[in-house]
Motif scaffolding. Structure first.
Motif, mmCIF file in Angstrom:
data_model
loop_
_atom_site.group_PDB
_atom_site.id
_atom_site.type_symbol
_atom_site.label_atom_id
_atom_site.label_comp_id
_atom_site.label_asym_id
_atom_site.label_seq_id
_atom_site.Cartn_x
_atom_site.Cartn_y
_atom_site.Cartn_z
ATOM 1 N N THR A 145 0.957 -1.149 -0.002
ATOM 2 C CA THR A 145 0.135 0.042 0.059
ATOM 3 C C THR A 145 0.953 1.089 0.020
ATOM 4 O O THR A 145 1.735 1.441 0.644
ATOM 5 N N PRO A 146 0.708 2.064 -0.964
ATOM 6 C CA PRO A 146 1.406 3.349 -0.861
ATOM 7 C C PRO A 146 1.187 4.380 0.246
ATOM 8 O O PRO A 146 0.086 4.339 0.662
ATOM 9 N N LEU A 147 2.172 4.985 0.662
ATOM 10 C CA LEU A 147 2.159 5.833 1.690
ATOM 11 C C LEU A 147 1.538 7.262 1.145
ATOM 12 O O LEU A 147 1.698 7.436 0.142
ATOM 13 N N ALA A 148 1.015 7.862 2.278
ATOM 14 C CA ALA A 148 0.466 9.219 1.943
ATOM 15 C C ALA A 148 1.851 10.090 1.222
ATOM 16 O O ALA A 148 2.919 10.056 1.872
ATOM 17 N N LEU A 149 1.424 10.775 0.186
ATOM 18 C CA LEU A 149 2.556 11.941 -0.419
ATOM 19 C C LEU A 149 3.620 11.185 -0.890
ATOM 20 O O LEU A 149 4.864 11.479 -1.264
ATOM 21 N N HIS A 150 3.543 9.813 -1.246
ATOM 22 C CA HIS A 150 4.619 8.878 -2.004
ATOM 23 C C HIS A 150 4.920 9.411 -3.252
ATOM 24 O O HIS A 150 6.171 9.225 -3.638
ATOM 25 N N ASN A 151 4.007 10.018 -3.838
ATOM 26 C CA ASN A 151 4.385 10.814 -5.162
ATOM 27 C C ASN A 151 4.319 12.274 -5.159
ATOM 28 O O ASN A 151 4.232 12.882 -6.248
ATOM 29 N N LEU A 152 4.354 12.650 -3.876
ATOM 30 C CA LEU A 152 4.096 14.088 -3.560
ATOM 31 C C LEU A 152 2.602 14.732 -4.110
ATOM 32 O O LEU A 152 2.687 15.903 -4.209
ATOM 33 N N VAL A 153 1.885 13.965 -4.577
ATOM 34 C CA VAL A 153 0.527 14.439 -4.851
ATOM 35 C C VAL A 153 -0.547 13.661 -3.869
ATOM 36 O O VAL A 153 -1.328 14.421 -3.188
ATOM 37 N N ASP A 154 -0.616 12.453 -4.190
ATOM 38 C CA ASP A 154 -1.782 11.698 -3.479
ATOM 39 C C ASP A 154 -1.565 11.354 -1.949
ATOM 40 O O ASP A 154 -0.665 11.064 -1.508
ATOM 41 N N TYR A 155 -2.670 11.465 -1.390
ATOM 42 C CA TYR A 155 -2.586 11.456 0.080
ATOM 43 C C TYR A 155 -3.830 10.929 0.774
ATOM 44 O O TYR A 155 -3.948 10.437 1.874
ATOM 45 N N ALA A 156 -5.208 11.357 0.282
ATOM 46 C CA ALA A 156 -6.317 11.138 0.701
ATOM 47 C C ALA A 156 -6.459 9.620 1.253
ATOM 48 O O ALA A 156 -6.620 9.037 0.189
ATOM 49 N N GLY A 157 -6.813 9.500 2.426
ATOM 50 C CA GLY A 157 -7.013 7.985 2.641
ATOM 51 C C GLY A 157 -5.777 7.125 2.776
ATOM 52 O O GLY A 157 -5.870 6.095 3.171
ATOM 53 N N LEU A 158 -4.751 7.625 2.364
ATOM 54 C CA LEU A 158 -3.367 6.668 2.405
ATOM 55 C C LEU A 158 -2.780 6.858 3.721
ATOM 56 O O LEU A 158 -2.614 7.814 4.345
#
Length: 511
Positions: A145-158
């Protein structure tokens, strides 16, 4: 290839959960590591693991002291004329909401035995104290499971943190933890792990002090006014004189040697209204990274090199006996000088006049006044570098290089750290600049010494092996204390496979 079967995946929260939202801007230095890979480690044990009725409740009880880690890591809202925490690219934590992602909790089962995956501590030091560990199956122990801000964009729910428990066919088990780097460096992670292990054993005493989560405390050490409209030129100039690389992710995307797969995250570092106008903005000075010296297509090998206490003491003694050597070099200075010179010889730099660099990760905890607690939670780290010609940095005698390392580290006084924090507080995008590099002319070293990683004990048995989760990239070095069973220090090294073969051959011939 090793695999693990997923048995359970859930999210855990403090108990009882907070019912009021808490929003906490993270620190100046936390912002600078948002692009870093997660902090993580894997502990492998021969003994059966504690029952689920003990392991999971003890984790939740520990999480009660770290409730922010069950919250949402996200970007702060940007406000013109706002505080330094409201500029672009500043992370924050929000917890105490129904939407909190929690910490991911995974249970899995591996078909292999522990013996088939990692030798014992004694077996690892039999063959010239070198374990070739390229095939260690790190991937099966870590949640996908990717962590929040793993790509500096996605975070919601991660989640910002994940834990995976893996049971082996032999009855042993592994516990792997990874956490987004802005939330914790290795030292902060170990504060949690020691407390969790103590709670699991029914002991209220952890060898580390209770956690202190107060990012603003670190920022308070910044010199000058960091919430004003512009930076103090004198402080900026002081900071820019320090040996801190300023490699630019924005401009490097135009370099023909720049790897195309890195381009998206480079773009994600830019403010949304910036677009193609970056040239017109007053960006701080930067340097183009030497991408031609790093071939990411070449295979990388992984090895663990063991050094006894006697060997390390001898290295320091030899270094101190060399002409002009500083009398205050440490054992670590001498060890790093030795391993860096070995790497440079393996890379065929012995006759090179080109500069090579040892990039060293430092903690700001002990470099501010008064010092921050060892249990200060976050990632208060930065990277400095030691520069020398390939010929100088390949020398067999560790003395001159060890002195250069010590001389560089002494530059970072509380006053210089204050100036450095001031400068970083005003960066338009803290993740734009990279203070290190990898490849043929760069080495990055991270020390986990004195974190007592082999003292993590959930059920009365010491770990067979502790694996630091590091990027499998050419020139990545990690140092930690060995198991008490053998003593000494282990160096984990990732190196171009051809260079690694030369380094191992030289090491075998030196014994």
């Amino acid at each position: 290839m090793s695999n693990a079967t997923l048995l359970q995946k859930s999210r855990l929260f403090p108990s009882p959960r907070l019912t009021a939202q808490v929003s906490t801007p993270l620190s100046i230095l936390d912002a600078t590591v948002a692009r870093f890979p997660p902090t993580g480690a894997v502990w492998l044990f021969c003994a059966p693991r504690p029952l689920d009725t003990i392991l999971q409740p003890s984790f939740v009880a520990t999480l009660n002291s770290f409730p922010q880690w069950a919250g949402q890591l996200q970007w702060s809202l940007v406000r013109d004329g706002g505080l330094h925490t409201e500029r672009f690219g500043r992370p924050m934590l929000v917890h105490g909401c129904d939407s909190d992602p929690g910490v991911e909790w995974v249970i899995s089962k591996a078909a292999e035995t522990l013996d088939s995956i990692v030798p014992s501590a004694l077996e690892r030091v039999v063959e010239k104290a070198t374990w070739i560990s390229t095939d260690f199956p790190e991937r099966i122990f870590l949640s996908d499971t990717p962590l929040a801000l793993h790509n500096l964009v996605d975070y919601a729910g991660l989640p910002g943190m994940s834990v995976q428990i893996t049971d082996f066919a032999c009855g042993g088990y592994a516990i792997a933890v990874k956490i987004a780097h802005p939330l914790a460096d290795a030292q902060a992670l170990m504060v949690f792990m020691h407390q969790w292990a103590a709670t699991c054993r029914g002991s209220a005493k952890s060898p580390m002090d209770p956690p202190i989560f107060n990012p603003g405390l670190l920022d308070s050490y910044a010199a000058g006014n960091i919430d004003g409209d512009s930076a103090d030129v004198a402080l900026v100039n002081t900071a820019r004189l320090l040996p801190l690389h300023r490699f630019d992710w924005w401009n490097d995307a135009k370099d023909p040697a720049f790897p195309s797969f890195l381009a998206p995250t480079g773009e994600n570092l830019k403010p949304p209204l910036l677009g193609e106008n970056s040239k017109s903005l007053p960006l701080s000075p930067s340097t183009s990274a030497p991408w031609t010296t790093w071939d990411l297509t070449r295979p990388v090998s992984h090895a663990m090199l063991h050094f006894t206490e006697e060997q390390i003491s001898n290295l320091r003694a030899i270094a101190r006996e060399s002409p002009g050597c500083r009398p205050n070099i440490s054992r670590l200075d001498a060890l790093l000088a030795h391993i860096w010179s070995s790497i440079n010889r393996a890379r065929n730099h012995s006759d090179s006049a080109c500069d090579v660099f040892l990039n060293v990760t430092l903690s700001a905890r002990t470099r501010v006044q008064p010092p921050l607690s060892d249990s200060f939670i976050g990632s208060p780290i930065f990277l400095t570098h030691i520069r020398a010609s390939g010929r100088e940095a390949s020398a067999l005698c560790p003395g001159p290089t060890a002195s250069l390392i010590r001389e560089t580290l002494t530059l970072f006084t509380p006053e210089k750290i204050g100036a450095m924090l001031h400068d970083a507080a005003y960066e338009m995008s803290p993740q734009r600049l990279w203070q290190a590099f990898l490849g043929d002319r760069h080495t990055i070293v991270t020390s986990w010494l004195r974190l007592n990683v082999y003292d993590i004990d959930f059920s009365g048995s010491i770990p067979r092996y502790v694996h630091a989760v590091m990027p499998k990239m050419d020139g990545c070095v990690q140092v930690m204390d060995s198991s008490h069973e053998i003593g000494g220090v282990d160096i984990t090294l990732y190196l171009d496979s051809l260079a690694m073969a030369r380094l191992i051959q030289e090491r075998e011939n030196s014994f």
